[in-house]
Design a protein around this motif. Structure first.
Motif, PDB file in Angstrom:
ATOM      1  N   PHE A 139       0.822  -1.210   0.000  1.00 40.10           N
ATOM      2  CA  PHE A 139       0.000   0.000   0.000  1.00 40.10           C
ATOM      3  C   PHE A 139       0.858   1.263   0.000  1.00 40.10           C
ATOM      4  CE2 PHE A 139      -3.495  -2.653   2.093  1.00 40.10           C
ATOM      5  CZ  PHE A 139      -4.248  -2.725   0.917  1.00 40.10           C
ATOM      6  N   LYS A 140       1.879   1.270   0.827  1.00 40.63           N
ATOM      7  CA  LYS A 140       2.702   2.477   0.939  1.00 40.63           C
ATOM      8  C   LYS A 140       3.484   2.750  -0.342  1.00 40.63           C
ATOM      9  CE  LYS A 140       4.663   3.510   4.876  1.00 40.63           C
ATOM     10  NZ  LYS A 140       5.409   3.452   6.153  1.00 40.63           N
ATOM     11  N   GLN A 141       3.887   1.701  -1.041  1.00 38.38           N
ATOM     12  CA  GLN A 141       4.570   1.888  -2.326  1.00 38.38           C
ATOM     13  C   GLN A 141       3.656   2.545  -3.361  1.00 38.38           C
ATOM     14  OE1 GLN A 141       5.886  -2.113  -3.181  1.00 38.38           O
ATOM     15  NE2 GLN A 141       7.948  -1.737  -2.394  1.00 38.38           N
ATOM     16  N   ASN A 142       2.345   2.447  -3.114  1.00 39.89           N
ATOM     17  CA  ASN A 142       1.364   3.045  -4.012  1.00 39.89           C
ATOM     18  C   ASN A 142       0.795   4.353  -3.450  1.00 39.89           C
ATOM     19  OD1 ASN A 142       0.523   1.137  -6.473  1.00 39.89           O
ATOM     20  ND2 ASN A 142       1.184  -0.139  -4.745  1.00 39.89           N
ATOM     21  N   GLY A 143       1.470   4.914  -2.456  1.00 41.14           N
ATOM     22  CA  GLY A 143       1.108   6.229  -1.948  1.00 41.14           C
ATOM     23  C   GLY A 143      -0.134   6.272  -1.082  1.00 41.14           C
ATOM     24  N   ILE A 144      -0.495   5.141  -0.474  1.00 40.36           N
ATOM     25  CA  ILE A 144      -1.692   5.075   0.366  1.00 40.36           C
ATOM     26  C   ILE A 144      -1.282   4.992   1.834  1.00 40.36           C
ATOM     27  CG2 ILE A 144      -3.807   3.784   0.871  1.00 40.36           C
ATOM     28  CD1 ILE A 144      -3.534   2.610  -2.007  1.00 40.36           C
ATOM     29  N   ARG A 145      -1.758   5.927   2.622  1.00 37.99           N
ATOM     30  CA  ARG A 145      -1.453   5.913   4.063  1.00 37.99           C
ATOM     31  C   ARG A 145      -2.104   4.689   4.708  1.00 37.99           C
ATOM     32  NH1 ARG A 145      -3.791  10.833   6.226  1.00 37.99           N
ATOM     33  NH2 ARG A 145      -5.548   9.636   7.028  1.00 37.99           N
ATOM     34  N   THR A 146      -1.361   4.042   5.609  1.00 32.27           N
ATOM     35  CA  THR A 146      -1.863   2.821   6.233  1.00 32.27           C
ATOM     36  C   THR A 146      -2.124   3.010   7.720  1.00 32.27           C
ATOM     37  OG1 THR A 146       0.390   2.043   6.664  1.00 32.27           O
ATOM     38  CG2 THR A 146      -0.653   1.341   4.597  1.00 32.27           C
ATOM     39  N   SER A 147      -3.157   2.323   8.186  1.00 30.63           N
ATOM     40  CA  SER A 147      -3.473   2.275   9.612  1.00 30.63           C
ATOM     41  C   SER A 147      -3.896   0.848   9.936  1.00 30.63           C
ATOM     42  CB  SER A 147      -4.616   3.249   9.933  1.00 30.63           C
ATOM     43  OG  SER A 147      -4.963   3.200  11.304  1.00 30.63           O
ATOM     44  N   ILE A 148      -3.583   0.385  11.129  1.00 28.64           N
ATOM     45  CA  ILE A 148      -4.019  -0.952  11.523  1.00 28.64           C
ATOM     46  C   ILE A 148      -4.800  -0.882  12.829  1.00 28.64           C
ATOM     47  CG2 ILE A 148      -2.298  -2.258  10.261  1.00 28.64           C
ATOM     48  CD1 ILE A 148      -0.623  -2.488  12.692  1.00 28.64           C
ATOM     49  N   PHE A 149      -5.870  -1.656  12.882  1.00 30.06           N
ATOM     50  CA  PHE A 149      -6.812  -1.707  13.998  1.00 30.06           C
ATOM     51  C   PHE A 149      -6.196  -2.527  15.123  1.00 30.06           C
ATOM     52  CE2 PHE A 149     -11.204  -3.085  15.503  1.00 30.06           C
ATOM     53  CZ  PHE A 149     -11.660  -1.809  15.793  1.00 30.06           C
ATOM     54  N   VAL A 150      -6.035  -1.938  16.314  1.00 33.04           N
ATOM     55  CA  VAL A 150      -5.360  -2.631  17.410  1.00 33.04           C
ATOM     56  C   VAL A 150      -6.108  -2.441  18.728  1.00 33.04           C
ATOM     57  CG1 VAL A 150      -3.040  -2.543  16.418  1.00 33.04           C
ATOM     58  CG2 VAL A 150      -3.835  -0.651  17.825  1.00 33.04           C
ATOM     59  N   ASP A 151      -5.978  -3.441  19.590  1.00 35.83           N
ATOM     60  CA  ASP A 151      -6.497  -3.336  20.952  1.00 35.83           C
ATOM     61  C   ASP A 151      -5.597  -2.404  21.763  1.00 35.83           C
ATOM     62  OD1 ASP A 151      -8.567  -5.227  20.524  1.00 35.83           O
ATOM     63  OD2 ASP A 151      -7.127  -6.851  20.731  1.00 35.83           O
ATOM     64  N   PRO A 152      -6.116  -1.844  22.868  1.00 43.18           N
ATOM     65  CA  PRO A 152      -5.319  -0.930  23.695  1.00 43.18           C
ATOM     66  C   PRO A 152      -4.297  -1.676  24.549  1.00 43.18           C
ATOM     67  CG  PRO A 152      -7.462  -1.246  24.701  1.00 43.18           C
ATOM     68  CD  PRO A 152      -7.507  -1.974  23.381  1.00 43.18           C
ATOM     69  N   SER A 153      -3.277  -2.195  23.895  1.00 42.93           N
ATOM     70  CA  SER A 153      -2.226  -2.976  24.537  1.00 42.93           C
ATOM     71  C   SER A 153      -0.879  -2.407  24.142  1.00 42.93           C
ATOM     72  CB  SER A 153      -2.329  -4.446  24.095  1.00 42.93           C
ATOM     73  OG  SER A 153      -1.108  -5.122  24.258  1.00 42.93           O
ATOM     74  N   LEU A 154      -0.044  -2.087  25.118  1.00 47.99           N
ATOM     75  CA  LEU A 154       1.267  -1.518  24.822  1.00 47.99           C
ATOM     76  C   LEU A 154       2.097  -2.471  23.965  1.00 47.99           C
ATOM     77  CD1 LEU A 154       2.156   0.044  28.305  1.00 47.99           C
ATOM     78  CD2 LEU A 154       1.197   1.191  26.298  1.00 47.99           C
ATOM     79  N   LYS A 155       1.980  -3.746  24.242  1.00 50.44           N
ATOM     80  CA  LYS A 155       2.720  -4.754  23.472  1.00 50.44           C
ATOM     81  C   LYS A 155       2.299  -4.737  22.004  1.00 50.44           C
ATOM     82  CE  LYS A 155       3.646  -9.755  23.499  1.00 50.44           C
ATOM     83  NZ  LYS A 155       3.327 -11.038  24.176  1.00 50.44           N
ATOM     84  N   GLN A 156       0.996  -4.567  21.771  1.00 47.03           N
ATOM     85  CA  GLN A 156       0.507  -4.546  20.393  1.00 47.03           C
ATOM     86  C   GLN A 156       0.874  -3.246  19.674  1.00 47.03           C
ATOM     87  OE1 GLN A 156      -0.572  -7.145  18.875  1.00 47.03           O
ATOM     88  NE2 GLN A 156      -0.644  -8.396  20.727  1.00 47.03           N
TER      89      GLN A 156
END
Length: 237
Positions: free
Chosen positions: A121-138
């Motif tokens: 995605f980033k190579q194609n100029g699209i900003r990425t976000s990932i859905f995560v639980d509220p965990s410092l480790k994650q």
């Protein structure tokens, strides 16, 4: 100011229930932007039970604010996002039969997979976000994937807040502080509402964007969509 992205999946659900084109998803996207929303979010699923893949293409030229496409990065989803090139893609580990999103990524277990997808995605100029639980480790695991942002899964906060437990915000504050220190942009979403959004915003540093759908659409049935969007914008200032 934290940006408000309106998730319009529920409008597609209502449309699909009658098999026609009322309400019209594209017109609704135009309207929420006109009323002040700074983004439009959609979450197409493989069974197309609400947003259809064709909707994504129809919306491409109509969303002039931030266009955020959420979903599980199966090949069909990846190819569609690469073709449409939204502002942001948010990766969500949904099971195909999930009613709604109910967990974040295990960013450690799925690191290699996420690295590969995010790189594409980033190579194609699209900003990425990932859905995560509220965990410092994650959060630390998310940093290692190369993602631009994370989206904190806020159901646990919303549940705690509804019971009067304001300490439910603490894991989210801690994660926000860590994300900022790691250079990750911070989004949030799921069960945020007019009741709980102000307290969340007040306690989460560097919050860039919230994505709100179910509550916002439900509140609009009583209060009107233009009014509700502006109520959220005031809460997010």
């Amino acid at each position: 100011m934290t940006k408000l992205s309106v998730n319009i999946n529920k409008i597609a659900t209502l449309r699909n229930s009658r098999g026609g084109d009322v309400p019209n998803v594209v017109q609704f996207a135009r309207d929420v932007q006109k009323f002040g929303a700074q983004g439009v979010t959609i979450h197409p699923r493989p069974d197309e039970r609400h947003i259809r893949y064709q909707d994504v293409y129809d919306l491409k030229s109509e969303v002039y604010t931030e266009f955020n496409i959420e979903g599980n990065p199966i090949r069909q989803f990846i190819d569609m996002v690469l073709e449409v090139k939204p502002t942001q893609v948010t990766l969500v580990p949904d099971a195909e039969d999930a009613i709604t999103s109910n967990a974040g990524w295990d960013t450690i277990k799925h690191k290699d997979f996420l690295v590969d997808v995010i790189k594409e995605f980033k190579q194609n100029g699209i900003r990425t976000s990932i859905f995560v639980d509220p965990s410092l480790k994650q959060i630390e695991g998310a940093k290692a994937t190369g993602t631009d942002r994370i989206e904190l899964y806020t159901e646990a906060y919303a549940d705690a807040y509804s019971l009067g437990n304001k300490m439910g915000i603490k894991p989210y504050t801690d994660c926000a502080v860590l994300a900022s220190a790691l250079g990750l942009g911070l989004n949030a979403g799921h069960d945020l509402s007019l009741d709980n959004i102000k307290y969340f915003k007040q306690n989460i540093p560097d919050l860039l964007e919230v994505s709100i759908g179910h509550a916002l659409i439900s509140e609009s049935l009583y209060l009107g969509i233009e009014n509700v969007i502006n109520m959220y914008l005031r809460q997010l200032k």
